[in-house]
Design a protein around this motif. Structure first.
Motif, mmCIF file in Angstrom:
data_model
loop_
_atom_site.group_PDB
_atom_site.id
_atom_site.type_symbol
_atom_site.label_atom_id
_atom_site.label_comp_id
_atom_site.label_asym_id
_atom_site.label_seq_id
_atom_site.Cartn_x
_atom_site.Cartn_y
_atom_site.Cartn_z
ATOM 1 N N ASP A 59 0.859 -1.260 0.104
ATOM 2 C CA ASP A 59 0.097 -0.070 -0.059
ATOM 3 C C ASP A 59 0.949 1.106 0.057
ATOM 4 O OD1 ASP A 59 0.755 0.695 2.720
ATOM 5 O OD2 ASP A 59 -1.168 0.095 3.552
ATOM 6 N N SER A 60 0.203 2.650 0.093
ATOM 7 C CA SER A 60 0.931 3.674 -0.221
ATOM 8 C C SER A 60 1.628 3.957 1.058
ATOM 9 C CB SER A 60 -0.154 4.780 -0.532
ATOM 10 O OG SER A 60 -1.053 4.732 0.347
ATOM 11 N N GLN A 61 1.556 3.317 2.117
ATOM 12 C CA GLN A 61 2.554 3.629 3.219
ATOM 13 C C GLN A 61 3.621 2.362 3.265
ATOM 14 O OE1 GLN A 61 0.940 3.826 7.311
ATOM 15 N NE2 GLN A 61 2.353 3.801 8.187
ATOM 16 N N TYR A 62 3.818 1.509 2.099
ATOM 17 C CA TYR A 62 4.750 0.703 2.021
ATOM 18 C C TYR A 62 4.652 -0.479 2.813
ATOM 19 C CZ TYR A 62 6.978 2.367 -2.543
ATOM 20 O OH TYR A 62 7.425 2.751 -3.784
ATOM 21 N N ASN A 63 3.363 -0.710 3.427
ATOM 22 C CA ASN A 63 3.247 -1.567 4.181
ATOM 23 C C ASN A 63 2.849 -2.955 3.066
ATOM 24 O OD1 ASN A 63 3.474 -1.574 7.411
ATOM 25 N ND2 ASN A 63 1.915 0.064 7.050
ATOM 26 N N THR A 64 3.321 -4.327 3.606
ATOM 27 C CA THR A 64 3.074 -5.391 3.091
ATOM 28 C C THR A 64 2.238 -6.507 3.836
ATOM 29 O OG1 THR A 64 3.380 -6.760 1.054
ATOM 30 C CG2 THR A 64 5.210 -6.331 2.738
ATOM 31 N N GLN A 65 1.979 -7.411 3.274
ATOM 32 C CA GLN A 65 1.209 -8.444 4.110
ATOM 33 C C GLN A 65 2.227 -9.552 4.597
ATOM 34 O OE1 GLN A 65 -1.768 -8.751 0.443
ATOM 35 N NE2 GLN A 65 -2.143 -10.463 1.949
ATOM 36 N N PRO A 66 1.969 -10.107 5.857
ATOM 37 C CA PRO A 66 2.952 -11.191 6.204
ATOM 38 C C PRO A 66 2.485 -12.605 5.199
ATOM 39 C CG PRO A 66 0.681 -10.857 7.776
ATOM 40 C CD PRO A 66 0.759 -9.781 6.659
ATOM 41 N N GLU A 67 3.764 -13.351 5.498
ATOM 42 C CA GLU A 67 3.724 -14.699 4.519
ATOM 43 C C GLU A 67 2.750 -15.496 5.026
ATOM 44 O OE1 GLU A 67 8.045 -15.650 4.490
ATOM 45 O OE2 GLU A 67 8.379 -13.407 4.033
ATOM 46 N N ASN A 68 2.564 -15.789 6.260
ATOM 47 C CA ASN A 68 1.803 -17.010 6.590
ATOM 48 C C ASN A 68 1.018 -16.800 7.788
ATOM 49 O OD1 ASN A 68 3.131 -19.296 4.864
ATOM 50 N ND2 ASN A 68 4.979 -18.460 6.077
ATOM 51 N N PHE A 69 0.183 -17.654 8.157
ATOM 52 C CA PHE A 69 -0.762 -17.371 9.125
ATOM 53 C C PHE A 69 -0.481 -17.769 10.578
ATOM 54 C CE2 PHE A 69 -3.800 -17.312 5.493
ATOM 55 C CZ PHE A 69 -4.493 -16.181 5.716
ATOM 56 N N GLU A 70 0.702 -18.525 10.666
ATOM 57 C CA GLU A 70 1.066 -18.952 11.759
ATOM 58 C C GLU A 70 1.295 -17.811 12.997
ATOM 59 O OE1 GLU A 70 1.978 -20.478 9.166
ATOM 60 O OE2 GLU A 70 1.777 -22.673 9.524
ATOM 61 N N ASN A 71 1.898 -17.006 12.615
ATOM 62 C CA ASN A 71 2.694 -15.876 13.459
ATOM 63 C C ASN A 71 1.619 -14.463 13.656
ATOM 64 O OD1 ASN A 71 4.815 -17.237 13.642
ATOM 65 N ND2 ASN A 71 5.933 -16.027 12.323
ATOM 66 N N ILE A 72 0.476 -14.771 12.988
ATOM 67 C CA ILE A 72 -0.606 -13.657 12.840
ATOM 68 C C ILE A 72 -1.910 -14.260 13.466
ATOM 69 C CG2 ILE A 72 0.272 -12.126 11.312
ATOM 70 C CD1 ILE A 72 -2.012 -12.932 9.525
ATOM 71 N N TYR A 93 -3.157 -2.241 12.869
ATOM 72 C CA TYR A 93 -2.962 -3.513 12.994
ATOM 73 C C TYR A 93 -2.190 -4.270 11.725
ATOM 74 C CZ TYR A 93 -5.614 -4.787 17.075
ATOM 75 O OH TYR A 93 -6.032 -4.907 18.425
ATOM 76 N N ASN A 94 -1.243 -3.350 11.188
ATOM 77 C CA ASN A 94 -0.319 -3.805 10.169
ATOM 78 C C ASN A 94 0.740 -4.547 11.034
ATOM 79 O OD1 ASN A 94 -0.613 -3.403 7.394
ATOM 80 N ND2 ASN A 94 -1.088 -1.203 7.864
ATOM 81 N N THR A 95 1.507 -5.518 10.574
ATOM 82 C CA THR A 95 2.738 -6.124 11.271
ATOM 83 C C THR A 95 3.799 -6.332 10.171
ATOM 84 O OG1 THR A 95 3.471 -7.639 12.673
ATOM 85 C CG2 THR A 95 1.923 -8.497 11.061
ATOM 86 N N GLN A 96 4.815 -6.782 10.288
ATOM 87 C CA GLN A 96 6.000 -6.823 9.488
ATOM 88 C C GLN A 96 5.959 -8.270 8.907
ATOM 89 O OE1 GLN A 96 8.387 -5.238 13.457
ATOM 90 N NE2 GLN A 96 9.903 -5.762 11.821
ATOM 91 N N PRO A 97 6.883 -7.989 7.764
ATOM 92 C CA PRO A 97 6.909 -9.521 6.972
ATOM 93 C C PRO A 97 8.118 -10.316 7.799
ATOM 94 C CG PRO A 97 7.752 -7.543 5.728
ATOM 95 C CD PRO A 97 7.344 -7.060 6.980
ATOM 96 N N GLU A 98 7.962 -11.494 7.638
ATOM 97 C CA GLU A 98 8.899 -12.476 8.359
ATOM 98 C C GLU A 98 10.224 -12.458 7.962
ATOM 99 O OE1 GLU A 98 6.890 -16.320 8.044
ATOM 100 O OE2 GLU A 98 4.872 -15.549 8.610
ATOM 101 N N ASN A 99 10.316 -12.567 6.461
ATOM 102 C CA ASN A 99 11.910 -12.543 5.814
ATOM 103 C C ASN A 99 12.072 -11.662 4.840
ATOM 104 O OD1 ASN A 99 12.541 -15.330 7.299
ATOM 105 N ND2 ASN A 99 10.810 -15.875 6.421
ATOM 106 N N PHE A 100 13.292 -11.433 4.443
ATOM 107 C CA PHE A 100 13.835 -10.410 3.618
ATOM 108 C C PHE A 100 13.702 -10.653 2.197
ATOM 109 C CE2 PHE A 100 16.019 -8.554 7.311
ATOM 110 C CZ PHE A 100 15.556 -7.387 7.050
ATOM 111 N N GLU A 101 13.559 -12.108 1.983
ATOM 112 C CA GLU A 101 13.273 -12.696 0.528
ATOM 113 C C GLU A 101 12.326 -11.996 -0.191
ATOM 114 O OE1 GLU A 101 14.254 -14.627 3.093
ATOM 115 O OE2 GLU A 101 16.098 -15.776 2.521
#
Ligand SMILES: [Mo]
Ligand SMILES: [Mo]
Lengths: 387, 387
Positions: free
Chosen positions: A354-367, B357-365
């Motif tokens: 998005d326009s704040q350069y936030n992106t999505q987490p890869e997997n559901f485990e940690n969220i 409720y944004n959070t960080q991506p897990e890895n850099f890849e």
């Protein structure tokens, strides 16, 4: 095949539900909760009223628009005002395009990690519509409530839908969102140019763009300007995020803030999980939506056909012209993505930026969280490939 | 041991650099770029001026505050105004706490996936200070430039630092940020209650809270209200995000928006990578920072001691009292986290959650990009455990 259309039974509070489109797939019938098929969802930038997901917490009230009254109260000054529909219509009519999404959208994917409590939504508990009505800030200004002129902190909303103990649905938003003319909070009486359908809040729903569906209160009956958040169940003990280690034995709902603006999310709507798809010139066509709360605009959508090892940008992003930080509507994206020659299967996945350069987490485990909300990990779809 | 303190050489544009604190570790000396040690970074909520990271693109100009002039121009009306420091000080003095972070903070971690172009920053290219000065919206209002009264779209800033061809450093921000009184953009002449040090923009730096350091232009010389973004290199061909498949052969800088608000980020500052740490009652003490751009507040910090399998919330979050969406300052967090009995090593990692409720991506890849910016994946620190 109209769901909700049951024989009238005066003991059944759900005996007077509206007719619904046959394509809506219910996850619960009483209260009625349903989402459209994914393929229809991304057919147009604006979701048709009859295909817009329905998330009801209680029976649908049957309101006569000609006698409808909206109460507005300032707790501190004890000022009160009652507005009929015709009074609301005297205010300048403001139209915005806003996506509304349920906090539990995509919960069925999160559930696969570990069980959660809540309706099993797929990816279609989201829709994008044009909403018209009076701005809440204009109505409040008439009562002397303006930015810098009140020490209230919240605006509470009560619905005219009630539980068996006669308690209404309730929620609140921070006052700064309500008072900001650019916040675009509106007391809407039209959805896509028509009176709001009963399932969506007839005759008046408050639209709080960029904010979770749960605060976009339907069948709006009362507005309370207050120092306090709504004390309704849905504000205090539901619609909150928690860390993955928190379970029903340890949860303290006071420790997390009520969800307001939703984080960035996306989903693949075509093709569907398990579908056998035709590869043309080594490429697949993939289509879906992406959206971010808080008026953040989608600036990029990345698609992978190998489970996230390689990425390619979606070719087309379609959205209305609204700009950050007032981009309330979603983006429909289309991608033509290459698949490896000779492969018979592929895992498609998508992430948006998005326009704040936030992106999505890869997997559901940690969220993962016990209520299964905020399910915005990459959407993954496994397909079979045909030549 | 003062870095920039070299013998004066009239041919060397870097011959007149300020003195710097010996604890700052340079990643580049000409221009000077340096960050403090992590252990000092989280010693206090407010970063001391002399320990604040320095990110200079060009030689530090030597400006006489008594003759300093700030030009303000409206491109459309061709109105111009020149303000001396004493003129700026006539405006109401506004103080905000704002974190400033370099877009390349934590680049050295992203580089491990694949090489990128840019200075090799650790985790300390970030700092939190109190900034005081005139609000930009007050200055612009005096020139008739207000919300709803201009069709300009951007506010451009030029620094008094110049390259060998005499071109100044430049950047711009969207006009809505500049005109919003709650946007808190200020023409700052004080940093933590003192005149801004030379390395940080003496005598005037524009503070654009919630927005990447690159737009917080130092040694501010000129403000231009315009229909266009700054055409400076740093706005057009740098400080932008790209998908991981984009390389230097395929990159088209026009395709991505200039970074403005930064996404949510966090880092562990104690213990350090490779450190041998004492376990007390089965627990470790971990300390760090978390921050999100756009005025989003940190609402939770999760820490893991097993590389991200299990999580526990940080016990203490310290921040100033500012609320979403005007929470410009960072959060210092402390956690007491359990380690598995009998283990001799642990991988600590951290992720933060903001008020959207944004959070960080897990890895850099999957967030890798050719410029190594927006490096906000989980921070991972490997430590040895002592009884
Ligand atoms: Mo919801
Ligand atoms: Mo930077």
């Amino acid at each position: 095949d109209d769901v909700g259309e049951s024989v009238r039974n005066m003991d059944d509070p759900y005996s007077n539900e509206p007719r619904r489109h046959a394509a809506l797939k219910p996850s619960s019938k009483k209260p009625f909760n349903a989402e459209p098929p994914l393929i229809l969802l991304v057919d147009s930038l604006i979701t048709p009223n009859e295909l817009f997901y329905v998330r009801n917490h209680l029976p649908v009230p049957d309101i006569d628009a000609s006698t409808y009254e909206l109460e507005v109260c300032d707790e501190k000054s004890e000022k009160e005002k009652v507005l009929m529909l015709k009074d609301l219509k005297k205010y300048p009519k403001h139209t915005i395009t806003s996506t509304i999404m349920c906090a539990g959208n995509r919960r069925s994917e999160m559930t696969k990690v570990k069980g959660v409590k809540g309706l099993s939504w797929g990816q279609a508990a989201i829709g994008n519509a044009k909403w018209s009505g009076a701005r809440l800030c204009d109505v409040l200004k008439d009562m002397g409530i303006e930015d810098g002129k009140t020490d209230a902190l919240h605006v509470q909303f009560e619905g005219l839908d009630t539980d068996p103990a006669n308690m209404p649905y309730g929620a609140s938003i921070p006052i700064e969102k309500a008072l900001d003319p650019h916040g675009d909070v509106i007391l809407a009486y039209e959805m896509n140019g028509e009176p709001i359908p009963r399932d969506h809040g007839y005759p008046v729903r408050v639209i709080v763009p960029g904010v979770v569906g749960a605060r976009n209160v339907k069948w709006l009956g009362r507005i309370i300007v207050s120092k306090n958040e709504s004390d309704a169940h849905w504000q205090q003990n539901d619609y909150k995020g928690f860390a993955p280690n928190v379970d029903w034995d340890t949860v303290d709902f006071k420790k997390s803030p009520a969800i307001q603006e939703l984080p960035v999310i996306s989903a693949i709507c075509e093709p569907l999980e398990g579908e056998s798809v035709k590869v043309k010139n080594g490429k697949l066509k993939v289509k879906g939506y992406a959206w971010s709360g808080g008026g953040r605009k989608i600036v990029r959508v990345d698609v992978s056909t190998d489970g996230g090892k390689n990425w390619q940008e979606a070719n087309v992003l379609e959205s209305d012209e609204a700009r950050h930080p007032w981009a309330w509507g979603w983006t429909i994206w289309t991608a033509e993505v290459p698949v490896l020659r000779g492969e018979s299967e592929a895992q498609l996945c998508v992430k948006a930026v998005d326009s704040q350069y936030n992106t999505q987490p890869e997997n559901f485990e940690n969220i993962w969280n016990l209520r299964g909300v905020l399910a915005n990990a990459y959407h993954r779809v496994n397909v079979k490939l045909r030549k």
